[in-house]
Design a protein around this motif. Sequence first.
Motif, short mmCIF file in Angstrom:
data_model
loop_
_atom_site.label_atom_id
_atom_site.label_comp_id
_atom_site.label_asym_id
_atom_site.label_seq_id
_atom_site.Cartn_x
_atom_site.Cartn_y
_atom_site.Cartn_z
N ILE A 1 -13.02 -8.03 6.31
CA ILE A 1 -11.84 -8.59 7.00
C ILE A 1 -10.91 -7.41 7.29
O ILE A 1 -10.41 -6.76 6.36
N THR A 2 -10.71 -7.13 8.57
CA THR A 2 -9.95 -5.94 8.94
C THR A 2 -8.64 -6.23 9.66
O THR A 2 -7.82 -5.34 9.82
N GLU A 3 -8.45 -7.48 10.11
CA GLU A 3 -7.26 -7.81 10.88
C GLU A 3 -6.32 -8.71 10.08
O GLU A 3 -6.64 -9.87 9.82
N PRO A 4 -5.17 -8.19 9.65
CA PRO A 4 -4.20 -9.05 8.95
C PRO A 4 -3.54 -10.03 9.91
O PRO A 4 -3.54 -9.82 11.13
N ILE A 5 -2.99 -11.08 9.36
CA ILE A 5 -2.21 -12.02 10.19
C ILE A 5 -0.96 -11.32 10.71
O ILE A 5 -0.55 -11.50 11.85
N VAL A 6 -0.35 -10.54 9.83
CA VAL A 6 0.87 -9.85 10.21
C VAL A 6 0.99 -8.58 9.36
O VAL A 6 0.55 -8.55 8.20
N THR A 7 1.52 -7.53 9.96
CA THR A 7 1.83 -6.29 9.25
C THR A 7 3.34 -6.13 9.21
O THR A 7 4.01 -6.23 10.25
N LEU A 8 3.88 -5.92 8.01
CA LEU A 8 5.33 -5.82 7.81
C LEU A 8 5.69 -4.36 7.56
O LEU A 8 5.27 -3.77 6.57
N GLU A 9 6.47 -3.80 8.46
CA GLU A 9 6.83 -2.38 8.38
C GLU A 9 8.34 -2.24 8.27
O GLU A 9 9.08 -2.76 9.11
N GLY A 10 8.78 -1.55 7.23
CA GLY A 10 10.22 -1.37 7.03
C GLY A 10 10.53 -0.36 5.96
O GLY A 10 11.64 0.17 5.89
N HIS A 11 9.54 -0.07 5.11
CA HIS A 11 9.73 0.92 4.05
C HIS A 11 9.39 2.31 4.57
O HIS A 11 8.54 2.48 5.44
N SER B 1 0.81 -1.22 0.00
CA SER B 1 0.00 0.00 0.00
C SER B 1 0.84 1.27 0.00
O SER B 1 2.03 1.25 0.33
N GLU B 2 0.16 2.34 -0.34
CA GLU B 2 0.77 3.67 -0.23
C GLU B 2 1.06 4.05 1.21
O GLU B 2 1.82 4.98 1.48
N ASP B 3 0.48 3.34 2.17
CA ASP B 3 0.71 3.67 3.58
C ASP B 3 2.04 3.14 4.10
O ASP B 3 2.30 3.14 5.31
N THR B 4 2.89 2.62 3.20
CA THR B 4 4.27 2.13 3.44
C THR B 4 4.32 0.75 4.06
O THR B 4 5.39 0.27 4.41
N THR B 5 3.18 0.08 4.23
CA THR B 5 3.19 -1.23 4.86
C THR B 5 2.83 -2.34 3.88
O THR B 5 2.23 -2.11 2.83
N VAL B 6 3.20 -3.55 4.29
CA VAL B 6 2.74 -4.78 3.63
C VAL B 6 1.93 -5.55 4.66
O VAL B 6 2.34 -5.67 5.82
N MET B 7 0.76 -6.04 4.25
CA MET B 7 -0.07 -6.83 5.15
C MET B 7 -0.32 -8.21 4.54
O MET B 7 -0.44 -8.35 3.32
N VAL B 8 -0.38 -9.22 5.40
CA VAL B 8 -0.64 -10.59 4.96
C VAL B 8 -1.94 -11.04 5.61
O VAL B 8 -2.15 -10.86 6.81
N TRP B 9 -2.83 -11.62 4.80
CA TRP B 9 -4.20 -11.93 5.22
C TRP B 9 -4.51 -13.41 5.04
O TRP B 9 -4.06 -14.03 4.08
N GLN B 10 -5.33 -13.93 5.96
CA GLN B 10 -5.88 -15.29 5.83
C GLN B 10 -7.31 -15.16 5.33
O GLN B 10 -8.15 -14.50 5.96
N ILE B 11 -7.60 -15.77 4.18
CA ILE B 11 -8.94 -15.69 3.59
C ILE B 11 -9.66 -17.01 3.85
O ILE B 11 -9.18 -18.08 3.46
#
Length: 431
Positions: free
Chosen positions: A120-130, A101-111
């Motif tokens: 679905i609003t809660e990702p399994i994990v949010t990856l922040e580094g950018h 996303s433009e919000d600088t994060t990567v999110m991983v989701w279980q469908i």
Amino acid sequence: MSRRVVRQSKFRHVFGQPVKADQMYEDIRVSKVTWDSSFCAVNPKFVAIIVESGGGGAFMVLPLAKTGRVDKNYPLVTGHTAPVLDIDWCPHNDNVIASASEDTTVMVWQIPDYVPMRNITEPIVTLEGHSKRVGIITWHPTARNVLLSAGGDNLLILWNVGTGEMLLTLDDMHGDLIYNVCWNRTGSLLVTTCKDKHVRVIDPRKQQVVAENFEEPIALQEMDTSNGVLLPFYDPDSSIVYLCGKGDSSIRYFEITAEAPYVHYLSTYSSKEPQRGMGFMPKRGLDVSKCEIARFFKLHERKCEPIVMTVPRKSDLFQDDLYPDTPGPEPALEAAEWLAGKDAEPVLVSLRDGHVPLKSRELKVTRKNILDNKPPMGPRRSHSTCDANFSRPSLEDLLEEIRSLRQTVQAQEKRISDLENKLCKFTNGTA
């Protein structure tokens, strides 16, 4: 009088055909964000599409069988605070998808396999580094839970989704915006294209550019005067590359061979309406009984239209020459094995009896103790023997930590007991 020799190929007569109207996905508000990703990702279970969303970024996930008109209140995958720019299904788990996303994060989701009742609003994990928007994500083809992201900060980051930690950070390799990233078959190398007009082949574990700025292409194919971005999709099983122009209304396809002239034009699928994005089904999601060798999911302004590519065959038998064993859903390596230097070919499956998608498998994220974390390896770090054991506590250290925690807990218990006794005396005295 010379006779023109026609090149023999089993793919010379591949043709594309859209599905019937009732097999399309209608009333979808496809995203209008200005970005050059495909906006669509598909696997044998689901089609995911980046959509318009107020107050943040969202994408929609539909079971493949849920064709027809999509309800305006259909649940979305939301959680990003700015537009979603890219999505990618995990090749080793058909119920796991990553979003950038433009919000600088990567999110991983279980469908889930069922249609959820609400967003679905809660990702399994949010990856922040950018530090800037993240526009590209792509999963490792053979190692479990390894995900690559590329951002507007010209940075490549490799993540272990299973622990939520950075594995590698590749900086100082691109002086301008990264346009695209792709792994090779085993995931030992990756290739990038960049705004600086350089193509780079990178060994991520050595953190080295192993090839760059090729002088002459082995083949040059003139396309047309359209200024739309080309979305390339390559099928290694058939050695066919499909080129879909964003904003264009056609799909051109070529066969790649090891002998000159290397690139052979096959045909063009043309339609009237331009495509805003495109999804490409993995081989195990195709209908082998109909000699289907590719399936695209073309995004219009308000709908998604599957396009089926088939090879005409008279026989109803399984066509071995069209369907060699293809990469299946099982990883060949664990993330730690790949990071340690091991490579492996994809685990292949046969399509002879058709592929049945696996039931939902939960992705569990196990975050490591902060004592175990070591910084991501940057380009300037040395790989000494002490590096390998960096921040790996000994048994004595762990036992000492446990003893210290036990003493702290016992001290707090004594303090709580003393306070309770004082409180009891105080209430008895005032009664």
